[in-house]
Enzyme design. Structure first.
Site, mmCIF file in Angstrom:
data_model
loop_
_atom_site.group_PDB
_atom_site.id
_atom_site.type_symbol
_atom_site.label_atom_id
_atom_site.label_comp_id
_atom_site.label_asym_id
_atom_site.label_seq_id
_atom_site.Cartn_x
_atom_site.Cartn_y
_atom_site.Cartn_z
ATOM 1 N N TYR A 227 134.610 9.531 7.720
ATOM 2 C CA TYR A 227 133.356 8.685 8.028
ATOM 3 C C TYR A 227 133.515 7.346 8.301
ATOM 4 O O TYR A 227 134.370 6.733 7.724
ATOM 5 C CB TYR A 227 132.367 8.829 6.867
ATOM 6 C CG TYR A 227 131.581 10.126 6.697
ATOM 7 C CD1 TYR A 227 130.446 10.405 7.313
ATOM 8 C CD2 TYR A 227 131.950 11.169 6.171
ATOM 9 C CE1 TYR A 227 129.947 11.489 7.339
ATOM 10 C CE2 TYR A 227 131.583 12.538 6.037
ATOM 11 C CZ TYR A 227 130.218 12.638 6.749
ATOM 12 O OH TYR A 227 129.621 13.765 6.534
ATOM 13 N N ASP A 325 121.208 28.548 14.127
ATOM 14 C CA ASP A 325 120.353 27.302 14.371
ATOM 15 C C ASP A 325 118.875 27.705 14.789
ATOM 16 O O ASP A 325 118.228 27.074 14.895
ATOM 17 C CB ASP A 325 121.180 26.546 15.366
ATOM 18 C CG ASP A 325 122.189 25.835 14.879
ATOM 19 O OD1 ASP A 325 122.437 25.913 13.565
ATOM 20 O OD2 ASP A 325 123.079 25.247 15.790
#
Length: 558
Positions: A227, A325
Protein backbone atom coordinates in the site's frame (compact mmCIF):
# COMPACT_ATOMS: atom_id res chain seq x y z
CA UNK A 1 -22.52 -26.40 -29.94
CA UNK A 2 -22.22 -30.15 -30.60
CA UNK A 3 -23.93 -32.99 -28.74
CA UNK A 4 -27.02 -30.83 -28.42
CA UNK A 5 -30.26 -31.89 -26.84
CA UNK A 6 -33.48 -30.22 -27.88
CA UNK A 7 -36.54 -29.18 -25.93
CA UNK A 8 -39.53 -27.77 -27.81
CA UNK A 9 -37.38 -27.42 -30.93
CA UNK A 10 -34.73 -25.33 -29.11
CA UNK A 11 -31.24 -26.47 -28.09
CA UNK A 12 -31.35 -27.39 -24.41
CA UNK A 13 -28.75 -27.51 -21.63
CA UNK A 14 -29.36 -28.21 -17.93
CA UNK A 15 -27.37 -25.14 -16.79
CA UNK A 16 -26.40 -22.05 -18.77
CA UNK A 17 -23.79 -19.78 -17.20
CA UNK A 18 -23.67 -16.14 -18.29
CA UNK A 19 -20.03 -15.12 -18.10
CA UNK A 20 -16.90 -17.27 -18.51
CA UNK A 21 -14.48 -15.28 -16.44
CA UNK A 22 -13.19 -16.40 -13.02
CA UNK A 23 -16.54 -17.23 -11.39
CA UNK A 24 -18.28 -18.46 -14.53
CA UNK A 25 -15.40 -20.80 -15.37
CA UNK A 26 -15.33 -22.12 -11.81
CA UNK A 27 -19.09 -22.72 -11.93
CA UNK A 28 -18.78 -24.63 -15.21
CA UNK A 29 -15.86 -26.68 -13.91
CA UNK A 30 -17.66 -27.60 -10.69
CA UNK A 31 -20.85 -28.55 -12.50
CA UNK A 32 -18.93 -30.82 -14.85
CA UNK A 33 -17.16 -32.41 -11.87
CA UNK A 34 -20.65 -33.44 -10.72
CA UNK A 35 -21.50 -34.73 -14.19
CA UNK A 36 -23.89 -31.90 -15.15
CA UNK A 37 -23.94 -30.61 -18.72
CA UNK A 38 -23.23 -26.90 -18.84
CA UNK A 39 -22.85 -24.14 -21.41
CA UNK A 40 -21.00 -20.95 -20.41
CA UNK A 41 -21.24 -17.93 -22.72
CA UNK A 42 -18.86 -14.98 -22.58
CA UNK A 43 -19.10 -11.68 -24.45
CA UNK A 44 -15.31 -11.27 -24.63
CA UNK A 45 -13.08 -13.22 -26.99
CA UNK A 46 -11.28 -15.23 -24.34
CA UNK A 47 -9.97 -15.30 -20.79
CA UNK A 48 -8.67 -12.25 -18.88
CA UNK A 49 -5.83 -10.30 -20.48
CA UNK A 50 -4.79 -8.24 -17.44
CA UNK A 51 -3.87 -9.21 -13.85
CA UNK A 52 -6.77 -8.96 -11.40
CA UNK A 53 -8.06 -10.77 -8.28
CA UNK A 54 -4.55 -11.73 -7.28
CA UNK A 55 -4.86 -12.69 -3.57
CA UNK A 56 -6.40 -16.13 -3.13
CA UNK A 57 -7.58 -17.19 0.31
CA UNK A 58 -7.32 -20.55 2.05
CA UNK A 59 -10.87 -21.64 1.28
CA UNK A 60 -10.45 -20.87 -2.41
CA UNK A 61 -7.25 -22.90 -2.66
CA UNK A 62 -9.02 -25.72 -0.78
CA UNK A 63 -11.73 -25.68 -3.46
CA UNK A 64 -9.10 -25.79 -6.20
CA UNK A 65 -7.45 -28.67 -4.31
CA UNK A 66 -10.73 -30.60 -4.33
CA UNK A 67 -10.76 -30.21 -8.12
CA UNK A 68 -7.20 -31.51 -8.44
CA UNK A 69 -5.77 -28.13 -9.42
CA UNK A 70 -3.81 -27.09 -6.34
CA UNK A 71 -0.33 -28.10 -7.48
CA UNK A 72 -0.76 -26.58 -10.93
CA UNK A 73 -2.05 -23.34 -9.43
CA UNK A 74 0.72 -23.18 -6.84
CA UNK A 75 3.33 -23.72 -9.54
CA UNK A 76 1.83 -20.87 -11.60
CA UNK A 77 1.85 -18.64 -8.52
CA UNK A 78 5.49 -19.45 -7.79
CA UNK A 79 6.49 -18.48 -11.34
CA UNK A 80 4.95 -15.05 -10.89
CA UNK A 81 5.38 -14.13 -7.23
CA UNK A 82 7.58 -15.00 -4.27
CA UNK A 83 5.68 -17.32 -1.89
CA UNK A 84 4.45 -16.11 1.51
CA UNK A 85 4.61 -12.42 0.58
CA UNK A 86 3.69 -9.77 3.10
CA UNK A 87 1.20 -6.89 2.96
CA UNK A 88 2.56 -3.53 4.10
CA UNK A 89 1.88 0.20 3.88
CA UNK A 90 4.73 2.49 2.77
CA UNK A 91 5.24 6.15 1.91
CA UNK A 92 6.58 4.90 -1.42
CA UNK A 93 8.60 1.88 -2.51
CA UNK A 94 11.71 3.93 -1.74
CA UNK A 95 10.22 5.46 1.41
CA UNK A 96 9.71 4.34 4.97
CA UNK A 97 7.34 1.59 6.07
CA UNK A 98 4.22 2.92 7.81
CA UNK A 99 2.45 -0.27 8.87
CA UNK A 100 2.50 -4.04 8.34
CA UNK A 101 -0.76 -5.97 7.90
CA UNK A 102 0.85 -9.37 7.20
CA UNK A 103 4.55 -10.06 7.73
CA UNK A 104 4.09 -13.45 6.10
CA UNK A 105 0.93 -14.34 4.20
CA UNK A 106 1.02 -17.95 5.43
CA UNK A 107 2.04 -17.55 9.05
CA UNK A 108 -0.06 -19.97 11.10
CA UNK A 109 -2.10 -21.41 8.23
CA UNK A 110 -0.89 -25.01 8.68
CA UNK A 111 -2.95 -25.30 11.88
CA UNK A 112 -6.20 -24.86 9.94
CA UNK A 113 -5.68 -26.00 6.36
CA UNK A 114 -3.65 -28.38 4.21
CA UNK A 115 -3.30 -25.55 1.68
CA UNK A 116 -1.70 -22.11 1.65
CA UNK A 117 -2.71 -18.61 0.65
CA UNK A 118 -1.15 -17.44 -2.57
CA UNK A 119 -0.84 -14.60 -5.05
CA UNK A 120 -1.82 -15.38 -8.63
CA UNK A 121 -3.05 -13.10 -11.38
CA UNK A 122 -6.46 -13.76 -12.84
CA UNK A 123 -5.05 -13.83 -16.36
CA UNK A 124 -2.84 -16.76 -15.28
CA UNK A 125 -5.55 -18.65 -13.37
CA UNK A 126 -8.39 -18.42 -15.89
CA UNK A 127 -6.60 -20.43 -18.62
CA UNK A 128 -6.04 -23.22 -16.08
CA UNK A 129 -9.73 -23.25 -15.16
CA UNK A 130 -10.73 -23.10 -18.82
CA UNK A 131 -8.50 -26.02 -19.83
CA UNK A 132 -9.79 -28.25 -17.05
CA UNK A 133 -13.43 -27.27 -17.62
CA UNK A 134 -13.13 -28.09 -21.32
CA UNK A 135 -11.31 -31.34 -20.54
CA UNK A 136 -14.30 -32.38 -18.43
CA UNK A 137 -16.68 -31.52 -21.27
CA UNK A 138 -17.89 -28.03 -20.40
CA UNK A 139 -19.04 -26.09 -23.45
CA UNK A 140 -17.60 -22.58 -23.52
CA UNK A 141 -18.80 -20.10 -26.12
CA UNK A 142 -16.90 -16.81 -26.36
CA UNK A 143 -17.76 -13.53 -28.15
CA UNK A 144 -21.39 -14.36 -27.32
CA UNK A 145 -23.76 -12.13 -25.41
CA UNK A 146 -27.17 -12.72 -23.86
CA UNK A 147 -29.70 -10.33 -25.36
CA UNK A 148 -32.68 -11.50 -23.28
CA UNK A 149 -33.98 -14.34 -21.14
CA UNK A 150 -37.33 -15.32 -19.68
CA UNK A 151 -38.72 -18.19 -17.67
CA UNK A 152 -41.16 -20.34 -19.58
CA UNK A 153 -42.64 -22.65 -16.96
CA UNK A 154 -40.15 -25.44 -16.47
CA UNK A 155 -37.05 -23.64 -17.73
CA UNK A 156 -35.47 -20.45 -19.00
CA UNK A 157 -35.35 -19.41 -22.66
CA UNK A 158 -32.16 -17.48 -23.39
CA UNK A 159 -31.54 -15.47 -26.55
CA UNK A 160 -27.88 -15.36 -27.63
CA UNK A 161 -26.08 -13.20 -30.18
CA UNK A 162 -22.68 -13.81 -31.75
CA UNK A 163 -20.86 -10.46 -31.39
CA UNK A 164 -18.70 -11.13 -34.47
CA UNK A 165 -21.37 -12.16 -36.96
CA UNK A 166 -24.57 -10.82 -35.40
CA UNK A 167 -26.17 -14.27 -35.68
CA UNK A 168 -28.83 -14.97 -33.05
CA UNK A 169 -30.06 -18.21 -31.57
CA UNK A 170 -32.18 -19.41 -28.66
CA UNK A 171 -31.18 -21.90 -25.97
CA UNK A 172 -33.34 -23.33 -23.22
CA UNK A 173 -31.91 -24.17 -19.81
CA UNK A 174 -33.30 -25.67 -16.65
CA UNK A 175 -31.34 -23.08 -14.67
CA UNK A 176 -29.23 -20.00 -15.37
CA UNK A 177 -26.27 -18.75 -13.35
CA UNK A 178 -25.50 -15.08 -13.97
CA UNK A 179 -21.81 -14.47 -13.36
CA UNK A 180 -21.73 -11.45 -15.64
CA UNK A 181 -19.86 -8.94 -13.50
CA UNK A 182 -20.49 -5.94 -11.31
CA UNK A 183 -22.70 -4.17 -13.85
CA UNK A 184 -24.59 -7.46 -14.46
CA UNK A 185 -27.15 -6.96 -17.24
CA UNK A 186 -28.85 -10.10 -15.92
CA UNK A 187 -29.30 -8.57 -12.47
CA UNK A 188 -30.69 -5.43 -14.03
CA UNK A 189 -33.15 -7.40 -16.16
CA UNK A 190 -34.36 -9.13 -13.00
CA UNK A 191 -34.80 -5.78 -11.24
CA UNK A 192 -32.65 -6.79 -8.28
CA UNK A 193 -31.28 -3.85 -6.30
CA UNK A 194 -27.85 -3.42 -4.72
CA UNK A 195 -27.49 -2.09 -1.17
CA UNK A 196 -24.46 -1.03 0.82
CA UNK A 197 -21.99 1.84 0.92
CA UNK A 198 -22.19 2.45 -2.81
CA UNK A 199 -19.44 4.11 -4.82
CA UNK A 200 -16.26 4.76 -2.85
CA UNK A 201 -13.94 5.93 -5.59
CA UNK A 202 -13.54 6.11 -9.36
CA UNK A 203 -10.14 4.43 -9.32
CA UNK A 204 -7.55 3.50 -11.94
CA UNK A 205 -5.11 0.64 -12.37
CA UNK A 206 -1.85 1.55 -14.10
CA UNK A 207 -0.05 -1.41 -15.68
CA UNK A 208 3.63 -0.66 -16.18
CA UNK A 209 7.16 -1.81 -16.87
CA UNK A 210 9.92 0.01 -14.98
CA UNK A 211 13.29 0.65 -16.59
CA UNK A 212 15.16 -0.22 -13.40
CA UNK A 213 14.92 -3.20 -11.10
CA UNK A 214 12.72 -2.13 -8.16
CA UNK A 215 13.80 -5.06 -5.95
CA UNK A 216 16.51 -3.07 -4.09
CA UNK A 217 13.79 -0.66 -2.92
CA UNK A 218 12.02 -3.61 -1.26
CA UNK A 219 15.12 -5.01 0.44
CA UNK A 220 14.24 -6.37 3.87
CA UNK A 221 10.52 -6.40 3.04
CA UNK A 222 8.60 -9.55 2.17
CA UNK A 223 7.32 -8.75 -1.30
CA UNK A 224 3.55 -9.13 -1.71
CA UNK A 225 1.28 -6.09 -1.68
CA UNK A 226 2.58 -2.61 -0.95
CA UNK A 227 0.00 0.00 0.00
CA UNK A 228 1.17 3.55 -0.72
CA UNK A 229 0.22 6.54 1.41
CA UNK A 230 1.74 9.88 0.54
CA UNK A 231 0.63 13.47 -0.22
CA UNK A 232 0.20 12.65 -3.94
CA UNK A 233 -1.93 9.51 -3.82
CA UNK A 234 -3.28 6.52 -1.93
CA UNK A 235 -3.41 3.07 -3.46
CA UNK A 236 -1.31 -0.09 -3.70
CA UNK A 237 1.30 -1.93 -5.78
CA UNK A 238 1.50 -5.50 -7.02
CA UNK A 239 4.94 -6.34 -8.43
CA UNK A 240 5.82 -9.71 -9.93
CA UNK A 241 9.02 -11.70 -9.56
CA UNK A 242 10.81 -9.71 -12.28
CA UNK A 243 11.06 -6.78 -9.89
CA UNK A 244 10.22 -4.22 -12.55
CA UNK A 245 6.77 -5.17 -13.82
CA UNK A 246 3.31 -5.01 -12.24
CA UNK A 247 0.50 -2.60 -11.61
CA UNK A 248 -0.37 0.34 -9.38
CA UNK A 249 -3.93 0.90 -8.17
CA UNK A 250 -4.76 4.54 -7.42
CA UNK A 251 -7.88 5.13 -5.31
CA UNK A 252 -7.34 8.71 -4.18
CA UNK A 253 -5.35 11.63 -5.50
CA UNK A 254 -4.28 14.36 -3.09
CA UNK A 255 -3.08 14.72 0.47
CA UNK A 256 -5.79 13.37 2.78
CA UNK A 257 -4.01 15.04 5.68
CA UNK A 258 -5.34 18.35 4.32
CA UNK A 259 -8.90 19.19 5.43
CA UNK A 260 -9.90 20.61 2.04
CA UNK A 261 -8.99 17.34 0.29
CA UNK A 262 -10.96 15.31 2.83
CA UNK A 263 -13.92 17.66 2.48
CA UNK A 264 -13.83 17.33 -1.30
CA UNK A 265 -13.95 13.53 -1.14
CA UNK A 266 -16.66 13.54 1.51
CA UNK A 267 -18.77 15.85 -0.59
CA UNK A 268 -18.09 13.98 -3.84
CA UNK A 269 -16.86 10.43 -3.19
CA UNK A 270 -17.34 9.78 -6.88
CA UNK A 271 -14.59 12.28 -7.71
CA UNK A 272 -12.99 10.81 -10.78
CA UNK A 273 -9.36 9.84 -10.22
CA UNK A 274 -9.27 8.89 -13.90
CA UNK A 275 -10.55 12.27 -15.09
CA UNK A 276 -8.16 13.46 -17.77
CA UNK A 277 -5.55 10.84 -16.96
CA UNK A 278 -3.13 10.10 -19.78
CA UNK A 279 0.31 8.54 -20.18
CA UNK A 280 2.00 11.64 -18.78
CA UNK A 281 -0.20 11.87 -15.69
CA UNK A 282 0.02 8.11 -15.10
CA UNK A 283 3.82 8.39 -15.23
CA UNK A 284 3.75 11.16 -12.60
CA UNK A 285 1.58 9.08 -10.28
CA UNK A 286 3.70 6.00 -10.80
CA UNK A 287 6.94 7.82 -10.04
CA UNK A 288 5.40 9.37 -6.92
CA UNK A 289 4.39 5.91 -5.72
CA UNK A 290 7.80 4.41 -6.50
CA UNK A 291 9.54 7.35 -4.84
CA UNK A 292 12.21 7.81 -7.54
CA UNK A 293 11.48 11.04 -9.50
CA UNK A 294 13.37 10.16 -12.68
CA UNK A 295 12.49 6.47 -12.84
CA UNK A 296 12.09 5.44 -16.50
CA UNK A 297 8.72 3.70 -16.88
CA UNK A 298 6.63 2.36 -19.72
CA UNK A 299 2.86 2.60 -19.24
CA UNK A 300 1.33 -0.55 -20.70
CA UNK A 301 -2.31 0.24 -20.00
CA UNK A 302 -4.58 2.45 -17.88
CA UNK A 303 -7.81 0.82 -16.70
CA UNK A 304 -10.49 2.92 -14.94
CA UNK A 305 -12.79 1.07 -12.53
CA UNK A 306 -15.19 1.77 -9.67
CA UNK A 307 -14.46 0.88 -6.05
CA UNK A 308 -17.89 -0.13 -4.69
CA UNK A 309 -19.13 -1.89 -1.56
CA UNK A 310 -22.61 -3.30 -2.27
CA UNK A 311 -24.57 -6.54 -1.99
CA UNK A 312 -27.65 -7.65 -3.96
CA UNK A 313 -30.94 -7.70 -2.07
CA UNK A 314 -31.51 -11.25 -3.28
CA UNK A 315 -29.27 -13.78 -5.01
CA UNK A 316 -31.90 -15.54 -7.07
CA UNK A 317 -35.18 -15.07 -8.82
CA UNK A 318 -37.00 -18.12 -10.05
CA UNK A 319 -34.54 -20.25 -11.99
CA UNK A 320 -31.85 -17.56 -12.30
CA UNK A 321 -29.04 -17.22 -9.75
CA UNK A 322 -26.52 -14.42 -9.28
CA UNK A 323 -22.89 -15.25 -8.51
CA UNK A 324 -19.66 -13.32 -8.08
CA UNK A 325 -19.65 -9.58 -8.76
CA UNK A 326 -23.19 -9.82 -10.09
CA UNK A 327 -24.24 -10.59 -6.49
CA UNK A 328 -21.75 -8.55 -4.48
CA UNK A 329 -19.12 -5.93 -5.27
CA UNK A 330 -16.28 -5.12 -2.89
CA UNK A 331 -13.19 -2.90 -2.94
CA UNK A 332 -10.03 -5.01 -3.40
CA UNK A 333 -8.77 -4.49 0.14
CA UNK A 334 -8.51 -7.89 1.78
CA UNK A 335 -8.76 -9.69 -1.54
CA UNK A 336 -12.35 -10.81 -1.01
CA UNK A 337 -13.85 -10.26 -4.47
CA UNK A 338 -12.76 -13.25 -6.54
CA UNK A 339 -12.62 -15.51 -3.51
CA UNK A 340 -16.21 -14.79 -2.52
CA UNK A 341 -17.36 -15.45 -6.09
CA UNK A 342 -15.61 -18.82 -6.25
CA UNK A 343 -17.26 -19.74 -2.95
CA UNK A 344 -20.65 -18.77 -4.43
CA UNK A 345 -20.01 -21.21 -7.27
CA UNK A 346 -18.96 -23.93 -4.83
CA UNK A 347 -22.12 -23.52 -2.77
CA UNK A 348 -24.45 -23.45 -5.77
CA UNK A 349 -22.96 -26.15 -7.99
CA UNK A 350 -23.59 -29.15 -5.73
CA UNK A 351 -27.15 -27.98 -5.08
CA UNK A 352 -27.93 -27.63 -8.78
CA UNK A 353 -26.42 -31.07 -9.37
CA UNK A 354 -28.43 -32.65 -6.56
CA UNK A 355 -31.70 -31.19 -7.86
CA UNK A 356 -31.00 -32.05 -11.51
CA UNK A 357 -30.11 -35.63 -10.54
CA UNK A 358 -33.33 -35.96 -8.57
CA UNK A 359 -31.52 -36.41 -5.25
CA UNK A 360 -32.89 -33.18 -3.75
CA UNK A 361 -36.08 -31.18 -3.85
CA UNK A 362 -36.14 -27.89 -5.79
CA UNK A 363 -36.41 -26.03 -2.46
CA UNK A 364 -32.75 -26.88 -1.83
CA UNK A 365 -31.89 -24.12 -4.30
CA UNK A 366 -33.57 -21.58 -2.02
CA UNK A 367 -30.77 -22.19 0.48
CA UNK A 368 -28.26 -20.63 -1.93
CA UNK A 369 -29.66 -17.21 -1.04
CA UNK A 370 -30.17 -17.95 2.65
CA UNK A 371 -26.58 -19.21 3.00
CA UNK A 372 -24.53 -17.06 0.67
CA UNK A 373 -26.23 -13.68 0.99
CA UNK A 374 -25.61 -13.14 4.74
CA UNK A 375 -21.99 -14.25 4.38
CA UNK A 376 -21.55 -12.02 1.33
CA UNK A 377 -23.06 -9.04 3.15
CA UNK A 378 -20.57 -9.64 5.97
CA UNK A 379 -17.78 -9.80 3.41
CA UNK A 380 -18.84 -6.51 1.83
CA UNK A 381 -18.70 -4.85 5.25
CA UNK A 382 -15.29 -6.35 6.04
CA UNK A 383 -13.87 -5.22 2.71
CA UNK A 384 -15.28 -1.75 3.38
CA UNK A 385 -13.70 -1.69 6.85
CA UNK A 386 -10.33 -2.60 5.33
CA UNK A 387 -10.77 0.08 2.66
CA UNK A 388 -11.41 2.67 5.37
CA UNK A 389 -8.47 1.50 7.47
CA UNK A 390 -5.92 1.14 4.70
CA UNK A 391 -6.96 3.70 2.11
CA UNK A 392 -9.56 6.19 3.34
CA UNK A 393 -9.37 6.70 7.13
CA UNK A 394 -10.96 10.12 6.61
CA UNK A 395 -14.28 8.29 6.16
CA UNK A 396 -14.17 7.47 9.85
CA UNK A 397 -15.20 4.30 11.64
CA UNK A 398 -18.75 5.25 12.49
CA UNK A 399 -20.28 3.17 9.69
CA UNK A 400 -17.48 0.59 9.45
CA UNK A 401 -17.82 -2.74 11.24
CA UNK A 402 -15.05 -3.88 13.61
CA UNK A 403 -12.52 -6.00 11.77
CA UNK A 404 -13.06 -9.75 11.78
CA UNK A 405 -9.76 -11.65 11.64
CA UNK A 406 -8.76 -13.17 8.32
CA UNK A 407 -8.86 -16.81 9.44
CA UNK A 408 -12.47 -16.40 10.54
CA UNK A 409 -13.37 -14.75 7.24
CA UNK A 410 -11.57 -17.32 5.10
CA UNK A 411 -12.38 -20.66 6.75
CA UNK A 412 -14.55 -19.71 9.72
CA UNK A 413 -17.59 -18.26 7.96
CA UNK A 414 -20.83 -20.14 8.67
CA UNK A 415 -24.26 -20.78 7.23
CA UNK A 416 -26.69 -20.42 10.14
CA UNK A 417 -29.79 -20.81 7.97
CA UNK A 418 -29.85 -23.22 5.05
CA UNK A 419 -29.05 -26.82 4.14
CA UNK A 420 -27.78 -27.83 7.57
CA UNK A 421 -29.42 -28.78 10.85
CA UNK A 422 -27.87 -25.95 12.83
CA UNK A 423 -27.66 -26.44 16.58
CA UNK A 424 -29.47 -24.08 18.92
CA UNK A 425 -26.38 -22.26 20.17
CA UNK A 426 -25.20 -21.47 16.65
CA UNK A 427 -28.33 -19.90 15.20
CA UNK A 428 -27.40 -16.52 13.76
CA UNK A 429 -23.63 -17.07 14.07
CA UNK A 430 -21.95 -15.95 10.84
CA UNK A 431 -18.31 -16.55 11.73
CA UNK A 432 -15.99 -17.97 14.35
CA UNK A 433 -12.25 -18.51 14.51
CA UNK A 434 -11.40 -22.03 13.31
CA UNK A 435 -9.46 -22.56 16.53
CA UNK A 436 -12.72 -22.43 18.49
CA UNK A 437 -14.81 -24.49 16.08
CA UNK A 438 -15.74 -28.11 16.73
CA UNK A 439 -17.38 -29.06 13.46
CA UNK A 440 -20.73 -27.39 14.10
CA UNK A 441 -23.39 -27.91 11.43
CA UNK A 442 -23.32 -24.95 9.05
CA UNK A 443 -19.54 -24.58 9.34
CA UNK A 444 -16.75 -25.73 7.05
CA UNK A 445 -15.63 -29.18 8.13
CA UNK A 446 -12.35 -28.93 10.08
CA UNK A 447 -8.99 -29.93 8.67
CA UNK A 448 -7.28 -32.80 10.49
CA UNK A 449 -4.45 -34.85 9.03
CA UNK A 450 -5.27 -38.56 8.98
CA UNK A 451 -3.26 -41.46 7.58
CA UNK A 452 -4.27 -43.66 4.67
CA UNK A 453 -2.02 -46.40 3.25
CA UNK A 454 0.93 -44.88 5.11
CA UNK A 455 0.43 -41.38 3.67
CA UNK A 456 -0.98 -38.24 5.28
CA UNK A 457 -4.39 -37.19 4.01
CA UNK A 458 -6.46 -34.24 5.18
CA UNK A 459 -10.07 -34.78 6.16
CA UNK A 460 -10.78 -32.11 3.53
CA UNK A 461 -9.51 -34.50 0.85
CA UNK A 462 -12.46 -36.79 1.60
CA UNK A 463 -14.98 -34.18 0.45
CA UNK A 464 -15.88 -32.67 -2.89
CA UNK A 465 -18.06 -35.04 -4.90
CA UNK A 466 -20.54 -36.74 -2.56
CA UNK A 467 -21.96 -36.57 0.94
CA UNK A 468 -19.54 -38.04 3.47
CA UNK A 469 -20.39 -39.76 6.74
CA UNK A 470 -17.35 -39.46 9.02
CA UNK A 471 -17.70 -41.71 12.07
CA UNK A 472 -15.60 -41.95 15.20
CA UNK A 473 -13.47 -44.96 16.07
CA UNK A 474 -16.43 -46.84 17.57
CA UNK A 475 -18.95 -45.50 15.07
CA UNK A 476 -19.09 -48.36 12.56
CA UNK A 477 -22.84 -48.73 13.16
CA UNK A 478 -23.32 -45.08 12.16
CA UNK A 479 -21.32 -45.61 8.97
CA UNK A 480 -23.43 -48.64 8.07
CA UNK A 481 -26.64 -46.76 8.84
CA UNK A 482 -25.50 -43.83 6.66
CA UNK A 483 -24.77 -46.12 3.72
CA UNK A 484 -28.18 -47.75 4.08
CA UNK A 485 -30.10 -44.49 4.41
CA UNK A 486 -28.31 -42.96 1.41
CA UNK A 487 -28.92 -46.04 -0.72
CA UNK A 488 -32.62 -46.00 0.13
CA UNK A 489 -32.80 -42.28 -0.70
CA UNK A 490 -30.74 -42.56 -3.89
CA UNK A 491 -28.14 -40.11 -2.53
CA UNK A 492 -24.43 -40.36 -3.38
CA UNK A 493 -22.53 -40.92 -0.11
CA UNK A 494 -19.18 -42.23 1.15
CA UNK A 495 -18.77 -43.46 4.72
CA UNK A 496 -15.52 -43.60 6.68
CA UNK A 497 -14.67 -44.79 10.16
CA UNK A 498 -11.73 -42.86 11.61
CA UNK A 499 -9.28 -45.20 13.28
CA UNK A 500 -10.89 -48.23 11.67
CA UNK A 501 -10.19 -49.76 8.30
CA UNK A 502 -8.37 -47.50 5.85
CA UNK A 503 -8.18 -44.30 7.93
CA UNK A 504 -5.92 -43.89 10.96
CA UNK A 505 -5.87 -40.88 13.26
CA UNK A 506 -2.30 -40.64 14.59
CA UNK A 507 -2.95 -37.37 16.41
CA UNK A 508 -6.26 -38.51 17.91
CA UNK A 509 -7.61 -35.03 17.17
CA UNK A 510 -10.52 -35.80 14.86
CA UNK A 511 -13.12 -36.70 17.48
CA UNK A 512 -12.66 -33.38 19.27
CA UNK A 513 -12.25 -31.36 16.08
CA UNK A 514 -15.58 -32.66 14.75
CA UNK A 515 -17.36 -32.83 18.11
CA UNK A 516 -18.27 -36.49 17.58
CA UNK A 517 -16.03 -38.23 20.11
CA UNK A 518 -15.38 -41.93 19.53
CA UNK A 519 -18.98 -43.09 19.02
CA UNK A 520 -20.60 -40.30 17.00
CA UNK A 521 -20.76 -39.24 13.38
CA UNK A 522 -20.56 -36.08 11.22
CA UNK A 523 -22.48 -35.80 7.96
CA UNK A 524 -20.58 -33.53 5.56
CA UNK A 525 -22.06 -32.04 2.38
CA UNK A 526 -20.36 -32.27 -1.03
CA UNK A 527 -19.07 -28.70 -0.56
CA UNK A 528 -17.28 -29.67 2.65
CA UNK A 529 -19.73 -28.01 5.06
CA UNK A 530 -21.14 -29.96 7.99
CA UNK A 531 -24.83 -30.78 7.57
CA UNK A 532 -25.43 -32.65 10.84
CA UNK A 533 -23.56 -34.39 13.64
CA UNK A 534 -24.01 -36.38 16.81
CA UNK A 535 -21.64 -37.47 19.56
CA UNK A 536 -23.92 -40.33 20.68
CA UNK A 537 -23.65 -43.90 19.52
CA UNK A 538 -25.95 -45.45 16.93
CA UNK A 539 -29.04 -47.37 18.05
CA UNK A 540 -31.66 -49.41 16.23
CA UNK A 541 -33.25 -46.25 14.83
CA UNK A 542 -30.02 -44.81 13.39
CA UNK A 543 -30.83 -45.53 9.76
CA UNK A 544 -34.31 -44.03 10.03
CA UNK A 545 -32.86 -40.97 11.78
CA UNK A 546 -30.31 -40.43 9.02
CA UNK A 547 -32.96 -40.85 6.36
CA UNK A 548 -34.85 -37.97 8.00
CA UNK A 549 -31.67 -35.88 8.26
CA UNK A 550 -31.01 -36.31 4.53
CA UNK A 551 -34.62 -35.46 3.76
CA UNK A 552 -34.42 -32.20 5.70
CA UNK A 553 -31.01 -31.19 4.39
CA UNK A 554 -31.96 -31.92 0.78
CA UNK A 555 -35.41 -30.38 1.14
CA UNK A 556 -37.16 -33.53 -0.05
CA UNK A 557 -40.85 -34.03 0.56
CA UNK A 558 -41.81 -36.48 3.28
Amino acid sequence: MGNEHFKGGVAHVPVLVIGASLVGLTTALLLRSYGIEVLAVERHDGTAIRPRAGHFHLRTVEILRSLGLEQEVRAASKRLYPPDGGIINVESLAGREIESYFDNLNAGVSAFSPTIRLFLDQDALEPILRAHAEALGARLQYHTEVTSFAEDGDGVRVELRDRRTGDQRAVSADYVVAADGNRSPARQRLGIDMRGHGLLSNSVTIYFHAGWDLSPLLKGRNQGVQYVTNPVLRGFFRLNRSGNRGFLVVNIIGDTARPEVVAAYRDAPWADVADGIDQSRATELLRAAIGVPNMPVEILDIAPWRAVADCATRFSQGRVFLAGDAAHVVPPNGGFGGNTGIQDAHNLAWKLAAVLKGQAGPALLETYDSERRPVSALTVEQAYSRYVGRVAPYLGRTDAQPLVDDFSMEVGYRYPDGAALVEAGDIGVLHAHPRTGTGQPGSRAPHVFLERAGSAVSTLDLYGKRFVALAGRDGLAWADAARGAAADAGVDLDAWVIGGGELADPSGASGVAYGIGEKGMSLVRPDGFVAWRTSGGADAGAKKRLHEVLRKVLRRSA
